[in-house]
Enzyme design. Structure first.
Site, PDB file in Angstrom:
ATOM      1  N   THR A  18      26.673 -26.762 -25.661  1.00 13.38           N
ATOM      2  CA  THR A  18      27.793 -27.686 -25.806  1.00 13.38           C
ATOM      3  C   THR A  18      27.530 -28.639 -26.969  1.00 13.38           C
ATOM      4  O   THR A  18      26.560 -28.484 -27.708  1.00 13.38           O
ATOM      5  CB  THR A  18      28.094 -28.381 -24.451  1.00 13.38           C
ATOM      6  OG1 THR A  18      29.291 -29.139 -24.598  1.00 13.38           O
ATOM      7  CG2 THR A  18      26.971 -29.299 -23.988  1.00 13.38           C
ATOM      8  N   LYS A  39      26.959 -26.189 -31.080  1.00 13.65           N
ATOM      9  CA  LYS A  39      27.566 -24.852 -31.110  1.00 13.65           C
ATOM     10  C   LYS A  39      27.408 -24.162 -32.473  1.00 13.65           C
ATOM     11  O   LYS A  39      27.263 -22.947 -32.542  1.00 13.65           O
ATOM     12  CB  LYS A  39      29.052 -24.923 -30.734  1.00 13.65           C
ATOM     13  CG  LYS A  39      29.287 -25.309 -29.275  1.00 13.65           C
ATOM     14  CD  LYS A  39      30.770 -25.321 -28.945  1.00 13.65           C
ATOM     15  CE  LYS A  39      31.029 -25.900 -27.563  1.00 13.65           C
ATOM     16  NZ  LYS A  39      32.442 -25.873 -27.196  1.00 13.65           N
ATOM     17  N   ASP A  99      35.344 -20.131 -25.125  1.00 13.85           N
ATOM     18  CA  ASP A  99      36.324 -21.226 -24.983  1.00 13.85           C
ATOM     19  C   ASP A  99      37.764 -20.707 -25.009  1.00 13.85           C
ATOM     20  O   ASP A  99      38.601 -21.117 -24.197  1.00 13.85           O
ATOM     21  CB  ASP A  99      36.146 -22.259 -26.098  1.00 13.85           C
ATOM     22  CG  ASP A  99      34.964 -23.184 -25.849  1.00 13.85           C
ATOM     23  OD1 ASP A  99      34.557 -23.324 -24.683  1.00 13.85           O
ATOM     24  OD2 ASP A  99      34.444 -23.758 -26.825  1.00 13.85           O
ATOM     25  N   VAL A 125      45.302 -32.453 -43.202  1.00 15.70           N
ATOM     26  CA  VAL A 125      46.024 -31.170 -43.322  1.00 15.70           C
ATOM     27  C   VAL A 125      45.169 -30.098 -44.000  1.00 15.70           C
ATOM     28  O   VAL A 125      45.244 -28.915 -43.652  1.00 15.70           O
ATOM     29  CB  VAL A 125      47.340 -31.342 -44.113  1.00 15.70           C
ATOM     30  CG1 VAL A 125      48.215 -30.123 -43.968  1.00 15.70           C
ATOM     31  CG2 VAL A 125      48.085 -32.557 -43.643  1.00 15.70           C
TER      32      VAL A 125
HETATM   33  P1  NDP Z   1      35.723 -31.749 -33.635  1.00 18.02           P
HETATM   34  O1  NDP Z   1      34.997 -33.031 -33.863  1.00 18.02           O
HETATM   35  O2  NDP Z   1      35.230 -30.501 -34.274  1.00 18.02           O
HETATM   36  O3  NDP Z   1      37.261 -31.936 -34.146  1.00 18.02           O
HETATM   37  C1  NDP Z   1      38.010 -33.069 -33.764  1.00 18.02           C
HETATM   38  C2  NDP Z   1      39.476 -32.850 -34.100  1.00 18.02           C
HETATM   39  O4  NDP Z   1      40.225 -33.930 -33.550  1.00 18.02           O
HETATM   40  C3  NDP Z   1      39.791 -32.806 -35.589  1.00 18.02           C
HETATM   41  O5  NDP Z   1      40.880 -31.953 -35.821  1.00 18.02           O
HETATM   42  C4  NDP Z   1      40.173 -34.274 -35.881  1.00 18.02           C
HETATM   43  O6  NDP Z   1      41.038 -34.418 -36.987  1.00 18.02           O
HETATM   44  C5  NDP Z   1      40.939 -34.593 -34.617  1.00 18.02           C
HETATM   45  N1  NDP Z   1      40.965 -36.026 -34.297  1.00 18.02           N
HETATM   46  C6  NDP Z   1      39.931 -36.803 -33.910  1.00 18.02           C
HETATM   47  N2  NDP Z   1      40.357 -38.068 -33.671  1.00 18.02           N
HETATM   48  C7  NDP Z   1      41.694 -38.069 -33.925  1.00 18.02           C
HETATM   49  C8  NDP Z   1      42.698 -39.084 -33.876  1.00 18.02           C
HETATM   50  N3  NDP Z   1      42.426 -40.340 -33.512  1.00 18.02           N
HETATM   51  N4  NDP Z   1      43.963 -38.735 -34.184  1.00 18.02           N
HETATM   52  C9  NDP Z   1      44.260 -37.465 -34.549  1.00 18.02           C
HETATM   53  N5  NDP Z   1      43.359 -36.466 -34.637  1.00 18.02           N
HETATM   54  C10 NDP Z   1      42.081 -36.774 -34.327  1.00 18.02           C
HETATM   55  O7  NDP Z   1      35.850 -31.620 -32.056  1.00 18.02           O
HETATM   56  P2  NDP Z   1      36.035 -30.277 -31.214  1.00 18.02           P
HETATM   57  O8  NDP Z   1      37.053 -29.440 -31.892  1.00 18.02           O
HETATM   58  O9  NDP Z   1      34.708 -29.686 -30.933  1.00 18.02           O
HETATM   59  O10 NDP Z   1      36.607 -30.800 -29.808  1.00 18.02           O
HETATM   60  C11 NDP Z   1      37.961 -31.222 -29.647  1.00 18.02           C
HETATM   61  C12 NDP Z   1      38.231 -31.551 -28.198  1.00 18.02           C
HETATM   62  O11 NDP Z   1      38.274 -30.378 -27.391  1.00 18.02           O
HETATM   63  C13 NDP Z   1      37.142 -32.450 -27.597  1.00 18.02           C
HETATM   64  O12 NDP Z   1      37.794 -33.554 -27.045  1.00 18.02           O
HETATM   65  C14 NDP Z   1      36.488 -31.590 -26.526  1.00 18.02           C
HETATM   66  O13 NDP Z   1      36.148 -32.374 -25.395  1.00 18.02           O
HETATM   67  C15 NDP Z   1      37.599 -30.592 -26.176  1.00 18.02           C
HETATM   68  N6  NDP Z   1      37.061 -29.329 -25.650  1.00 18.02           N
HETATM   69  C16 NDP Z   1      37.371 -28.941 -24.368  1.00 18.02           C
HETATM   70  C17 NDP Z   1      36.877 -27.767 -23.837  1.00 18.02           C
HETATM   71  C18 NDP Z   1      37.192 -27.393 -22.412  1.00 18.02           C
HETATM   72  O14 NDP Z   1      36.571 -26.455 -21.893  1.00 18.02           O
HETATM   73  N7  NDP Z   1      38.146 -28.033 -21.758  1.00 18.02           N
HETATM   74  C19 NDP Z   1      36.027 -26.856 -24.624  1.00 18.02           C
HETATM   75  C20 NDP Z   1      35.773 -27.327 -25.976  1.00 18.02           C
HETATM   76  C21 NDP Z   1      36.271 -28.534 -26.445  1.00 18.02           C
HETATM   77  P3  NDP Z   1      40.468 -34.564 -38.493  1.00 18.02           P
HETATM   78  O15 NDP Z   1      40.120 -33.163 -38.942  1.00 18.02           O
HETATM   79  O16 NDP Z   1      41.569 -35.167 -39.256  1.00 18.02           O
HETATM   80  O17 NDP Z   1      39.247 -35.445 -38.405  1.00 18.02           O
END
Ligand code: NDP
Length: 270
Positions: free
Chosen positions: A62, A66, A102, A154
């Protein structure tokens, strides 16, 4: 013989994986030791090496490991390859194969537990981070008519859709992602800091809204979706359980019933 598996992360104390895997083990009647291992942030390679050297069978990986796990394994399945991230590692005769469960977890929760077919549907995915990279392949495999990836940055959404080269994928600005979606999936991590993604709420109208975050961290986004008039709003607990069910199948060759475990966790208000 006692099988040994673990989840590796940092932080790890909050992880529900030990609870879920132990419930699966008692469901199918196997003896399983499943631990939560806190790995040093700069030491996950050592953690994985020593777990498997001591006879461990499989690991769930986790946040934030990853991507490192993707580089550590000797081979990967197609979903891990597309995501550039591994959340499950299985050891077989000294070979370590990496998987990404996932996306399968999300699809199983949506289609089996929630009865929502994705075939021919217009999907909107918010976010373009690691978790979204993991779900895009399985979403496309469910035959939607289009998948809009809307991200605050974007360029990151564009980069993601270029990885897949599929004409059904469209990149968009999170603030104005479009309208008339059948399903909206929040894959941003905004909820982890109690924030709402800055976007036009009319994009949610008439959709099933699915927040990949679960528990208390999903409250702000789910409450906002309800305020926007969305009738069906679900958090990501089912995805967590179903990705674990798929990992359990890879570890032990038996598929547990995720819906039973999900009901038990919901009854405990997780
Ligand atoms: P990353 O850090 O790789 O990506 C975060 C993403 O969220 C980016 O697209 C970022 O945008 C966006 N973001 C962050 N803050 C904001 C904000 N305030 N407003 C708009 N966009 C925002 O994280 P992950 O992709 O690894 O994880 C994303 C979510 O998915 C987590 O919350 C995690 O807990 C959840 N998850 C749930 C799982 C489950 O089994 N239920 C499994 C895996 C993940 P930008 O690119 O512009 O920074």
């Amino acid at each position: 013989m006692m099988r040994r598996c673990a989840v590796v992360g940092n932080p790890i104390a909050h992880s529900l994986s030990p609870t879920i895997h132990r419930m699966f083990a008692s469901q199918v009647g196997i003896e399983l030791q499943y631990d939560a291992i806190l790995s040093p942030l700069d030491g996950v390679v050592g953690t994985l090496n020593s777990f498997f050297a001591s006879g461990g069978l499989g690991v769930n990986v986790t946040v934030p490991f990853k991507e490192v796990a993707f580089g550590w394994v000797s081979s990967r399945d197609a979903y891990a390859g597309a995501a550039g991230a591994v959340n499950t590692i299985v050891a077989t005769n000294g070979i370590h194969r990496g998987y990404n469960t996932d996306g399968i977890g999300l699809i199983n929760d949506l289609t089996t537990n929630l009865g929502c077919s994705l075939s021919g549907k217009r999907l909107l995915v918010l976010g373009a981070g690691g978790a979204v990279r993991g779900i895009v392949g399985p979403l496309l495999g469910s035959s939607p008519s289009c998948v809009v990836i809307a991200n605050r940055t974007v360029a990151r959404a564009r980069e993601l859709i270029e990885r897949f080269e599929d004409p059904r994928l469209v990149a968009a600005n999170l603030e104005r992602p479009g309208e008339a979606f059948d399903v909206v999936i929040n894959g941003t991590s905004a909820g982890l800091t109690g924030e709402l993604p800055n976007m036009d709420g009319s994009a949610l109208r008439g959709s099933l809204v699915y927040d990949m975050v679960y528990g208390a961290n999903a409250r702000v986004f789910c409450a906002w979706a309800i305020q926007m008039g969305v009738a069906r709003v679900v958090d990501g607990l089912g995805m967590l359980v179903e990705q674990a069910a798929e990992a359990f199948r890879l570890f032990h060759g038996m598929r547990p019933d995720g819906a039973v475990v999900l009901r038990t966790l919901r009854a405990r208000s997780v």
